[in-house]
Enzyme design. Sequence first.
Site, PDB file in Angstrom:
ATOM      1  N   ARG A 133       0.853  -1.194   0.000  1.00  0.00           N
ATOM      2  CA  ARG A 133       0.000   0.000   0.000  1.00  0.00           C
ATOM      3  C   ARG A 133       0.877   1.228   0.000  1.00  0.00           C
ATOM      4  NH1 ARG A 133      -4.096  -2.039   4.764  1.00  0.00           N
ATOM      5  NH2 ARG A 133      -5.126  -3.671   3.554  1.00  0.00           N
TER       6      ARG A 133
ATOM      7  N   ASP B 164       2.224   4.943  -0.130  1.00  0.00           N
ATOM      8  CA  ASP B 164       1.642   6.200   0.362  1.00  0.00           C
ATOM      9  C   ASP B 164       1.358   7.171  -0.773  1.00  0.00           C
ATOM     10  OD1 ASP B 164       1.666   5.485   2.984  1.00  0.00           O
ATOM     11  OD2 ASP B 164       3.540   6.517   3.476  1.00  0.00           O
TER      12      ASP B 164
ATOM     13  N   ARG C  41      11.244   5.397   4.112  1.00  0.00           N
ATOM     14  CA  ARG C  41      11.497   6.836   4.141  1.00  0.00           C
ATOM     15  C   ARG C  41      12.232   7.257   5.411  1.00  0.00           C
ATOM     16  NH1 ARG C  41       5.567   8.531   2.869  1.00  0.00           N
ATOM     17  NH2 ARG C  41       6.281  10.636   3.373  1.00  0.00           N
TER      18      ARG C  41
END
Lengths: 263, 263
Positions: free
Chosen positions: B53, B55, B198
């Site tokens: 999924r 972002d 990230r």
Amino acid sequence: MTQVRTVRATVEYDGAGFQGFQRQRSSRTVQGVLETAVRAATGDDETVAGAGRTDSGVHALGQVIAFRTQSRLDDGTLLRALNAHLPADVAIRDLATAAPGFDPRRDATVRVYEYRIEQRPVRPVLDRTRAWHVGKTLDLARMRSAAAVMVGSHDFDAFTAGAQVSTRREVFALEVWREASTILIRIAANAFLYRMVRRIVTTLVRAGRCEIDAADVTALLTPAARSQIRGTAPAHGLTLLRVEYPNVESRYNRQRMTQAVRS
Amino acid sequence: MTQVRTVRATVEYDGAGFQGFQRQRSSRTVQGVLETAVRAATGDDETVAGAGRTDSGVHALGQVIAFRTQSRLDDGTLLRALNAHLPADVAIRDLATAAPGFDPRRDATVRVYEYRIEQRPVRPVLDRTRAWHVGKTLDLARMRSAAAVMVGSHDFDAFTAGAQVSTRREVFALEVWREASTILIRIAANAFLYRMVRRIVTTLVRAGRCEIDAADVTALLTPAARSQIRGTAPAHGLTLLRVEYPNVESRYNRQRMTQAVRS
């Protein structure tokens, strides 16, 4: 007394949002956006000259521009002020005071362009505004044979759409290579005719599809070539990489040295 | 009798125009757009499952999806039909009939992400939606030392924002290299926690700025790490490169062989 100086800058832009470089009355152009930023940053209402008038959709990593200004901002501050007034799809990469009378188009001795082809069965997504999608497999060796013929000083009349006084240009280098699904074409010449790079790309792709060979390209380069290249590769695959001014640097340094000796 | 089969496909998308992968009621998402295309191409109102999924803003060159269909279109025709119904910022790269019950998230054994940093004084233009702009010079050797510490099976609790049952993940590879002004970070792991990639990038950039060193990273990887990573690198620098399913291929081939023996 107000000092007027000539500023030279390297500009990057994404061609997708512009109707080309050259100012037009009612369209968004790179030149128009740059002149607005110069006015906002310096108060000067000056023409921004460019090394090349790139077509609508063509990108640049190293377009060179020049403009005159009375601004006393130092080069670094002027660069930041201009970038603060420029939209996200154009930026000044570097900036310096140039020799008086510097003309980015006339003084350039080498222009380097890159053309990107995405060669894969399905249309590209992330590179859709940067590369021409070609579904068929291209024969790289044949593209290189055709490219080799074009290197040197030739009459490129068959490769242009416009009417020019002289259609002879010197191609210094024309390289074709592959990186994963991307085919890259890089070409350096003293100058280019209108649409010349994109018609060279069309010719290379036709060679890569085995529709023409090196002998056909040789025939196209003769002054008496009867046929014209049919088709122009799409603008969005093309990027102006850099413009070179070897003589201008030395001329400017000579001037500065002369001034230093005189003062 | 209507045959229902499971289709597996590789998807490329430009994250800029999507509120992430997962379907939402009133936002444009990759899953939503894909489900609309499946409905238009096959008439089937089926859920499209994804391997990850991603972002909002995150791109994919190799997201893997699966959906069930009653369509009798062969794989090549189905691929073209889906792409004809998809917008310019998403495309199916390849498509095949999968093992019944294939689950792109649960069956995945390796996920590979790439993060792009543009390290230069002035903001990038052509890569502005693909790379994080970092003005300061990063020390590549220090980034690599910090990266080396993260390879292996560790508790990545300090690197996530969400609440997970288990925060142990295995990083198979974490490479950092430079191409001109671009710094590329590529990471492969069995799975990733929410925002983990990230925050690893944030950590590497802090190491590259000499704010932390490899010993600090080691401390963050202990189960009792008291501090959390501050800051999450921007989504638009991240691309899901590929997802691997080594066991599924062999399972499907075994099934097909068993069926062939039986029939």
